[in-house]
Design a protein around this motif. Structure first.
Motif, short mmCIF file in Angstrom:
data_model
loop_
_atom_site.label_atom_id
_atom_site.label_comp_id
_atom_site.label_asym_id
_atom_site.label_seq_id
_atom_site.Cartn_x
_atom_site.Cartn_y
_atom_site.Cartn_z
N GLU A 258 0.84 -1.20 0.00
CA GLU A 258 0.00 0.00 0.00
C GLU A 258 0.88 1.25 0.00
N ARG A 259 0.26 2.36 -0.32
CA ARG A 259 0.91 3.68 -0.28
C ARG A 259 2.21 3.72 -1.08
N PRO A 260 2.20 3.60 -2.41
CA PRO A 260 1.01 3.32 -3.23
C PRO A 260 0.83 1.83 -3.47
N ALA A 261 -0.39 1.46 -3.85
CA ALA A 261 -0.64 0.08 -4.22
C ALA A 261 -0.09 -0.17 -5.62
N LEU A 262 0.45 -1.35 -5.84
CA LEU A 262 0.91 -1.75 -7.16
C LEU A 262 -0.12 -2.68 -7.77
N ARG A 263 -0.42 -2.47 -9.04
CA ARG A 263 -1.38 -3.32 -9.72
C ARG A 263 -0.78 -3.82 -11.02
N GLY A 264 -1.15 -5.04 -11.37
CA GLY A 264 -0.74 -5.61 -12.65
C GLY A 264 -1.95 -5.82 -13.53
N ARG A 265 -1.85 -5.39 -14.75
CA ARG A 265 -2.96 -5.56 -15.69
C ARG A 265 -2.47 -6.37 -16.89
N LEU A 266 -3.17 -7.46 -17.17
CA LEU A 266 -2.94 -8.21 -18.39
C LEU A 266 -4.03 -7.86 -19.38
N VAL A 267 -3.64 -7.61 -20.62
CA VAL A 267 -4.62 -7.24 -21.64
C VAL A 267 -4.36 -8.03 -22.91
#
Length: 297
Positions: A258-267
């Protein structure tokens, strides 16, 4: 003037060698030479310098080459247009993918093959950066890539997976009891990550740069399974998609960042102006339908 003469001429011009051109066109080398000689007689000019150091275009050859390519492209375009109109797809589609994900690529390609058995399909694995470059160049029709909050320039996409990236650690690691950690907690600690060029690594590097530090990468590996094993052995903190880490809960603890949160996006990604080939456009449409059907279920 025949199309095969133009095709042989273009092949020799690009290969700079009669033998390689003949292999490329799947014909005997004397046949290539004879057809180009006929073309030269018809045009009244030599198109190629033939010498011991290889084949070079003459001035006339340089002038003719773009028109020969354009003629061949026009014929191929006419064939594709008819195929698209009649729904009879032929040719080739090229697909790329990053490693280790839960997208049913095999199911997608099997369904596409059943619907269009005349289309040859190729599939290759590579890091996201490489796949994005191949999409932009037109070498791939469709690819599964990892991206940040923005789609890479020149591409369009359909989101397949959007999930947090977590700190995966061994059960006895000092961070294992934490409900969550900040990104700054990772500063100076040994991290285990995918290599540069992958989407997950890009998210980590971008976030750390914004926070004012460079991540200390102790181990790199191209497969998430290897990262997980290294972390489970107590060698550091692996950065992994949450679902992947949670599936190994017997050996790893998935600690949210958190602070910041990391996100992974598959497209699923493709060129914004669409694949050039009708078969490629049909594959993109099928992939998008698969994603939307999954979202609706």
């Amino acid at each position: 003037m025949e199309l095969r003469q133009l095709a042989y001429f273009v092949a020799v011009a690009e290969e700079r060698n009669f033998t390689r051109a003949a292999e490329r066109e799947h014909v005997a080398q004397p046949g290539v030479s004879a057809q180009i000689r006929r073309l030269e007689r018809e045009l009244g000019q030599e198109l190629l310098h033939r010498g011991g150091r290889g084949v070079r275009l003459t001035e006339a050859g340089e002038a003719v080459l773009p028109y020969a390519r354009a003629a061949l492209a026009a014929v191929e375009g006419a064939r594709l247009a008819v195929d698209e109109l009649t729904g009879l797809l032929r040719g080739h589609v090229a697909v790329g993918t990053v490693t280790s994900h839960n997208v049913d690529v095999a199911g997608l390609l099997a369904a596409f093959h059943a619907a269009h058995p005349g289309v040859e399909i190729t599939l290759a694995e590579a890091p996201s950066d490489h796949l994005v470059g191949q999409l932009r160049a037109g070498d791939l029709d469709l690819a599964i890539v990892s991206v940040g909050s923005a789609v890479p320039e020149g591409l369009a996409s359909e989101v397949v997976v959007d999930e947090p990236i977590v700190a995966a650690v061994a059960p006895d690691h000092e961070l294992a009891p934490h409900d969550a950690v900040s990104l700054d907690t990772l500063r100076g600690r040994p991290l285990i990550s995918l290599p540069r060029g992958t989407g997950l690594r890009a998210r980590l590097d971008e976030a750390c740069a914004t926070a004012g530090f460079t991540p200390r990468i102790a181990f790199e590996a191209g497969a998430p399974e290897v990262l997980a094993e290294l972390a489970a052995r107590g060698l550091g903190i692996a950065l992994l998609p949450r679902a992947f880490a949670v599936s190994r809960a017997d050996r790893l603890r998935a600690v949210p960042i958190e602070r910041p949160a990391l996100r992974g996006r598959l497209v699923f990604a493709w060129r914004a102006d669409g694949p050039a080939r009708p078969a490629g456009r049909a594959l993109v449409a099928r992939a998008r339908a698969m994603v939307r059907a999954g979202a609706a279920s």
